[in-house]
Design a protein around this motif. Structure first.
Motif: not given
Length: 580
Positions: A510-513, A520-526, A572-580
């Protein structure tokens, strides 16, 4: 956990000849029925409405393992996993309204995943129905009617076996799924004489000669065919035959979303998984296929996600589909032509369909590849396989823990029959891409998007698997904490499993979306949780890994031990799907 016990000269179902001649309680009838049907495990939480049932199971069906959970969703997820793995309905027993209503997301998950399951709900006595009884709720059929295939209310003890047999049959027929049985307390307490029912067998429709000829004609003319396998209810022998058919006719095989254990990933016909996280090259190949054979898979939004996460875009729903032909084989008539109008819609059980296809294919009375198309088909398959290998050998992750390397290490360490579960979140894209599956029945993951699923499902898998079989639950920090209390359940039941927690202190998907949509993101930080310490508080063992080099030794140490283990991977928080 209630282990199997001996009971002198009592038969396996717990019923003696004398018992059959006298009246017994409805709860006893239910216990005898579950034993006769070969139910291996009942997942439950004791409470008002099911006390008689739980006691009868413990006393009169000692061969059934009783697994008490911390939360009703946990026991229902476990039952769903048992149903998907065992090939027969998983059974879950829950108390009145608070217990029953806690299972709704898990029941929805069983429905979306086509997993056979029977939810038995305790209810207040009929004499006080409609009076807002304690913990009461009078409309379970309405609430569960849209979440299950059928809801039945048992109105007399002598009908318990009949109703359970009907529930079993419905759960196993057509598109498999959950059913619910409501059992009022007075029915469970009342005495009756009733014969023990026999377990019903689900129908297995097959493909007739005329339809097989039509399939052969379509496949014979295709230069770029593709097969997409999915759904539940498969048999390992059938999947081996399916792979042989694919090799014989040069057909690349993809799987539907979260069904990637249907084909050995080292097999040259396997080209990947559609749905969330699909390889763009595979998506392009689906669009380019001149014949799609969808076997036992559903053509809903998840399985047709295209570019930009848009549903019903991977396969064009337009009637002509740019001259792409579609064959859809499914055991449930409601799935055929629901969204996509197939050129050939076949109502058939997947195993029966593949068996019929295999027999025709081996007979070779007519060729399945037109003259002059052999080279095209072989090259089409080779190119698709090469694209798959390129996809799984590329990509990288941010931070000191390289998740691609983590899953390569995990793949090498796991046995071919290891079961891997996961819930929902950005973390799940990594094992989807990089973790190999070699055998059927080694993957569990909810299509419902349910967070908190993986741990409870892993417990269910452990309860019906050999003690030596490796079980791994993969979760994000947000996902695991939805039902982290089941760590204590796993420890108490004495199962052996490993939990991997990808901890980025965020609801990652959800943070990435949000960041893609709004910048920006709202409410996703834990907040930060020390999961290794938490595991130890529950009686499990725990490790923390904060760099790639630390994972292999932690994994080796964890896999060498029995019991419940947890490895926390801090990323890291920024880790999402694999980068190219």
């Amino acid at each position: 956990m209630n282990q199997e016990r001996t009971a002198g000269d009592v038969p396996a179902n717990g019923t003696t000849a004398a018992d059959a001649q006298r009246a017994v309680s409805g709860a006893r009838i239910l216990a005898d029925t579950l034993a006769a049907f070969g139910v291996p495990v009942v997942a439950y939480i004791p409470g008002e409405g099911v006390l008689e049932v739980v006691d009868a199971l413990a006393v009169h069906a000692p061969q059934i393992a009783l697994a008490s959970f911390r939360h009703e969703a946990g026991c229902a997820y476990a039952a769903q996993a048992i149903g998907q793995l065992s090939g027969q309905p998983g059974v879950c027993v829950v108390a009145r309204a608070p217990g029953a209503l806690n299972t709704t997301l898990a029941v929805h998950t069983a429905f979306t995943d086509s997993a056979p399951m029977i939810l038995i709900i305790g209810q207040a006595s009929r004499a006080i129905s409609g009076r807002e009884a304690m913990l009461g709720y009078d409309d379970f059929p309405k609430t569960f009617g849209s979440l299950t295939k059928w809801v039945g209310t048992i109105d007399a003890p002598e009908r318990i076996g009949e109703m359970f047999a009907r529930a079993w049959s419905i759960a196993m027929s057509g598109r498999r799924g959950p059913v619910a049985l409501v059992l009022p307390e007075d029915v469970a307490q009342a005495q009756a004489q009733a014969p023990v029912q026999q377990r019903p067998f689900a129908p297995r429709p097959s493909i007739g000669g005329e339809d097989m000829a039509a399939l052969r004609d379509l496949l014979r003319q295709a230069s770029r065919p593709m097969l997409i396998a999915g759904g539940t209810g498969w048999q390992p022998r059938t999947l081996a035959r399916l792979a042989e058919i694919a090799h014989r006719h040069a057909i690349p095989v993809a799987t539907s979303y979260r069904r990637r254990d249907l084909v050995d990933h080292d097999d040259g016909v396997f080209i990947g998984e559609i749905g969330i996280g699909i390889d763009p090259a595979l998506a392009a190949r689906v669009a380019d296929a001149d014949l799609l054979i969808v076997l036992n898979g559903r053509l809903g939004e998840l399985n047709t996600l295209g570019e930009g996460f848009k549903g019903y875009a991977l396969i064009d729903p337009a009637p002509d589909r740019h001259a792409q032909r579609l064959v859809h084989v499914h055991a449930d008539a409601g799935e055929l032509n629901a969204v996509y109008h197939a050129d050939l819609a076949l109502l058939a059980d997947p195993n029966a369909a593949v068996d019929a296809w295999y027999r025709e294919s081996v007979a070779q009375t007519d060729p399945w590849i037109a003259p002059g198309r052999h080279d095209d088909r072989r090259q089409w398959l080779a190119d698709a396989r090469a694209a798959r290998l390129a996809f799984v050998s590329s990509g990288r992750s941010e931070g000191p823990v390289d998740l691609r390397a983590v899953y390569a290490t995990l793949s090498d360490a796991l046995d071919a029959d290891a079961i891997v579960t996961s819930g929902a979140g950005a973390y799940a894209v990594w094992p989807q891409r990089y973790l190999k599956h070699r055998r059927y029945g080694t993957q569990l993951g909810p299509k419902s998007g349910a967070m908190g699923y993986g741990l409870a499902a892993a417990i269910g898998a452990a309860l019906v698997s050999a003690p030596s079989r490796q079980i791994v639950a993969i979760a994000g920090d947000g996902c695991l904490t939805m039902h982290v209390e089941e760590l204590e359940t796993a420890v108490r039941l004495g199962v052996s499993l490993l939990v991997l927690v990808i901890n980025n202190c965020a609801y990652g998907a959800i943070d990435g979306a949000q960041r893609r949509m709004f910048g920006r993101s709202v409410g996703t930080e834990l907040g930060m949780i020390d999961f290794a310490a938490l595991a130890k508080a529950f009686g499990a063992k725990g490790w923390v890994v904060d760099e790639t080099a630390g994972f292999a030794p932690a994994l080796a140490e964890a896999l060498a031990q029995q019991g419940v283990k947890l490895i926390e991977l801090r990323v890291p928080r920024s880790v999402g799907k694999p980068l190219a």
